[in-house]
Scaffold this motif. Structure first.
Motif, mmCIF file in Angstrom:
data_model
loop_
_atom_site.group_PDB
_atom_site.id
_atom_site.type_symbol
_atom_site.label_atom_id
_atom_site.label_comp_id
_atom_site.label_asym_id
_atom_site.label_seq_id
_atom_site.Cartn_x
_atom_site.Cartn_y
_atom_site.Cartn_z
ATOM 1 N N LEU A 49 0.820 -1.207 0.000
ATOM 2 C CA LEU A 49 0.000 0.000 0.000
ATOM 3 C C LEU A 49 0.857 1.262 0.000
ATOM 4 O O LEU A 49 0.481 2.276 -0.606
ATOM 5 C CB LEU A 49 -0.932 -0.018 1.211
ATOM 6 N N TRP A 50 2.009 1.208 0.656
ATOM 7 C CA TRP A 50 2.899 2.371 0.677
ATOM 8 C C TRP A 50 3.418 2.676 -0.729
ATOM 9 O O TRP A 50 3.382 3.820 -1.185
ATOM 10 C CB TRP A 50 4.057 2.125 1.636
ATOM 11 N N LEU A 51 3.897 1.630 -1.431
ATOM 12 C CA LEU A 51 4.374 1.832 -2.802
ATOM 13 C C LEU A 51 3.218 2.181 -3.735
ATOM 14 O O LEU A 51 3.358 3.001 -4.637
ATOM 15 C CB LEU A 51 5.093 0.576 -3.299
ATOM 16 N N GLY A 52 2.074 1.533 -3.505
ATOM 17 C CA GLY A 52 0.919 1.787 -4.358
ATOM 18 C C GLY A 52 0.421 3.214 -4.254
ATOM 19 O O GLY A 52 0.001 3.818 -5.254
ATOM 20 N N TRP A 53 0.472 3.775 -3.060
ATOM 21 C CA TRP A 53 0.040 5.159 -2.854
ATOM 22 C C TRP A 53 0.852 6.118 -3.715
ATOM 23 O O TRP A 53 0.348 7.125 -4.201
ATOM 24 C CB TRP A 53 0.180 5.504 -1.374
ATOM 25 N N GLN A 54 2.127 5.778 -3.943
ATOM 26 C CA GLN A 54 3.014 6.643 -4.715
ATOM 27 C C GLN A 54 2.884 6.428 -6.225
ATOM 28 O O GLN A 54 2.993 7.384 -6.999
ATOM 29 C CB GLN A 54 4.472 6.386 -4.300
ATOM 30 N N GLN A 55 2.652 5.200 -6.658
ATOM 31 C CA GLN A 55 2.778 4.882 -8.078
ATOM 32 C C GLN A 55 1.468 4.555 -8.790
ATOM 33 O O GLN A 55 1.327 4.857 -9.984
ATOM 34 C CB GLN A 55 3.739 3.692 -8.253
ATOM 35 N N VAL A 56 0.520 3.933 -8.105
ATOM 36 C CA VAL A 56 -0.704 3.477 -8.769
ATOM 37 C C VAL A 56 -1.508 4.616 -9.398
ATOM 38 O O VAL A 56 -2.101 4.421 -10.476
ATOM 39 C CB VAL A 56 -1.576 2.665 -7.783
ATOM 40 N N PRO A 57 -1.561 5.825 -8.799
ATOM 41 C CA PRO A 57 -2.323 6.905 -9.458
ATOM 42 C C PRO A 57 -1.860 7.212 -10.886
ATOM 43 O O PRO A 57 -2.629 7.758 -11.681
ATOM 44 C CB PRO A 57 -2.085 8.108 -8.528
ATOM 45 N N GLY A 58 -0.628 6.865 -11.209
ATOM 46 C CA GLY A 58 -0.130 7.115 -12.555
ATOM 47 C C GLY A 58 -0.390 5.989 -13.540
ATOM 48 O O GLY A 58 -0.039 6.095 -14.715
ATOM 49 N N TRP A 59 -1.009 4.902 -13.080
ATOM 50 C CA TRP A 59 -1.290 3.778 -13.961
ATOM 51 C C TRP A 59 -2.468 4.079 -14.872
ATOM 52 O O TRP A 59 -3.434 4.745 -14.485
ATOM 53 C CB TRP A 59 -1.595 2.522 -13.146
ATOM 54 N N GLY A 60 -2.399 3.544 -16.089
ATOM 55 C CA GLY A 60 -3.498 3.662 -17.034
ATOM 56 C C GLY A 60 -4.097 2.301 -17.349
ATOM 57 O O GLY A 60 -3.840 1.304 -16.655
ATOM 58 N N THR A 61 -4.852 2.228 -18.417
ATOM 59 C CA THR A 61 -5.529 0.981 -18.797
ATOM 60 C C THR A 61 -4.531 -0.131 -19.096
ATOM 61 O O THR A 61 -4.734 -1.286 -18.704
ATOM 62 C CB THR A 61 -6.413 1.220 -20.029
ATOM 63 N N THR A 62 -3.447 0.203 -19.785
ATOM 64 C CA THR A 62 -2.455 -0.812 -20.148
ATOM 65 C C THR A 62 -1.826 -1.439 -18.915
ATOM 66 O O THR A 62 -1.693 -2.666 -18.824
ATOM 67 C CB THR A 62 -1.350 -0.190 -21.025
ATOM 68 N N GLU A 63 -1.450 -0.613 -17.951
ATOM 69 C CA GLU A 63 -0.810 -1.129 -16.734
ATOM 70 C C GLU A 63 -1.758 -2.059 -15.971
ATOM 71 O O GLU A 63 -1.368 -3.160 -15.546
ATOM 72 C CB GLU A 63 -0.369 0.027 -15.833
ATOM 73 N N TRP A 64 -3.001 -1.622 -15.803
ATOM 74 C CA TRP A 64 -3.963 -2.454 -15.073
ATOM 75 C C TRP A 64 -4.277 -3.741 -15.832
ATOM 76 O O TRP A 64 -4.499 -4.797 -15.226
ATOM 77 C CB TRP A 64 -5.249 -1.675 -14.801
ATOM 78 N N ALA A 65 -4.289 -3.677 -17.176
ATOM 79 C CA ALA A 65 -4.562 -4.868 -17.975
ATOM 80 C C ALA A 65 -3.467 -5.919 -17.774
ATOM 81 O O ALA A 65 -3.758 -7.123 -17.640
ATOM 82 C CB ALA A 65 -4.672 -4.494 -19.455
ATOM 83 N N PHE A 66 -2.210 -5.466 -17.715
ATOM 84 C CA PHE A 66 -1.119 -6.420 -17.501
ATOM 85 C C PHE A 66 -1.144 -6.995 -16.091
ATOM 86 O O PHE A 66 -0.856 -8.183 -15.889
ATOM 87 C CB PHE A 66 0.233 -5.758 -17.797
ATOM 88 N N VAL A 67 -1.483 -6.175 -15.108
ATOM 89 C CA VAL A 67 -1.594 -6.684 -13.733
ATOM 90 C C VAL A 67 -2.711 -7.718 -13.641
ATOM 91 O O VAL A 67 -2.561 -8.772 -12.997
ATOM 92 C CB VAL A 67 -1.844 -5.522 -12.750
#
Length: 293
Positions: A49-67
């Motif tokens: 959650l600590w890393l996600g708070w910093q980086q996840v807001p910058g993710w788009g459709t492509t990033e979420w699709a790969f995850v």
């Protein structure tokens, strides 16, 4: 491959073999997979959650699709692997699963993409095939030909091992692209992919909560081991992929087979330890030769 990447992969191999021993001893099914996913979600929440708070807001459709795709491939891989452990010996299923991924990738490239293969590559294929024979029992297979139950167990181990290898090859390519090209954090790829896995794993657990509670009482120690240490082994590999070619890292991961062949024979009492250890060494050599070729 840089020495730092090699060190990460070797350490990851030892961890990977260790949690596979725990998973084998648990003898669990899809509900055990859910237990381990829940442990991972809770234990690694502060870091994720600590890393996600910093980086996840910058993710788009492509990033979420790969995850999401990574999560699906991992859950199918894990369920197939656990089923293989219930049906056959770890020292048959595990080396085949770990060795077949690079082999399958090479065969596709040769026969479907028109790539040439060098002498090293051909030698690698021969070594993998020979290793498969040894880890499956070697010459002892012929002595067991008149034992139908043992013959069926070996055949099941080979089928589940190879099927698991298909999914290993699939998620390795997907996750490697995510961390090398999309530059996603290896920790976040694994941690958020775990939430995707839980979508598929929770329903079987919730359908019969009393049975799930009984299983938890029997398997919680193994679930803790797998849920806590298995993410470490894979995240280390993903970090290695960021600094070294995927074609080198993926085969180098097969050092885990050497640890598994030794530990599986010693801790689980599975026979033919010498033949299976030699077989694991052959597969490890083979996949490395395939990478060079």
């Amino acid at each position: 491959m840089p020495l730092s990447a090699l060190a990460l992969v070797v350490f990851a191999g030892l961890i990977h073999a260790s949690w596979n021993i725990a998973a084998k001893k648990a003898g669990g099914d899809v509900r055990f997979a859910c237990f381990t996913a829940l442990v991972m979600m809770v234990f690694w929440a502060p870091l994720g959650l600590w890393l996600g708070w910093q980086q996840v807001p910058g993710w788009g459709t492509t990033e979420w699709a790969f995850v999401a795709l990574s999560g699906v491939l991992h859950v199918v891989y894990y369920v197939v692997l656990l089923r293989g452990y219930r049906k056959a010996d770890l020292t048959v299923v595990y080396p085949l699963a770990r060795g077949s991924g690079p082999l399958l990738s090479s065969m596709v490239a040769i026969f479907f993409l028109g790539e040439d293969i060098s002498r090293w590559g051909a030698l690698g294929i021969v070594a993998v095939v020979g290793g498969v024979f040894l880890v499956a029992g070697g010459p002892g297979l012929f002595r067991q030909a008149h034992d139908p139950s043992q013959r069926v167990r070996i055949r099941k181990g080979m089928v589940y091992g190879l099927l698991t290898g298909v999914f290993i090859a699939s998620y390795t390519v997907v996750d490697g692209y995510a961390v090398k090209v999309l530059l996603l954090s290896p920790i976040l790829v694994d941690y958020f992919g775990n939430f995707v896995r839980l979508v598929f794993l929770l329903p079987p657990l919730l359908r019969d909560r009393s049975a799930a509670a009984a299983l938890w009482a029997q398997q919680w120690k193994y679930a803790l081991i797998v849920g806590i240490i298995s993410p470490i082994s894979y995240v280390l590999v993903l970090y290695a992929m960021q600094v070294a070619p995927m074609s080198h890292v993926a085969p180098a991961r097969e050092v885990s087979m050497l640890f598994a062949a030794l530990l599986g024979g010693h801790l689980l009492g599975e026979g033919d330890r010498v033949a299976r250890l030699l077989g694991a060494a052959c597969i490890a050599f083979g996949v490395m030769a395939l990478a060079l070729g």
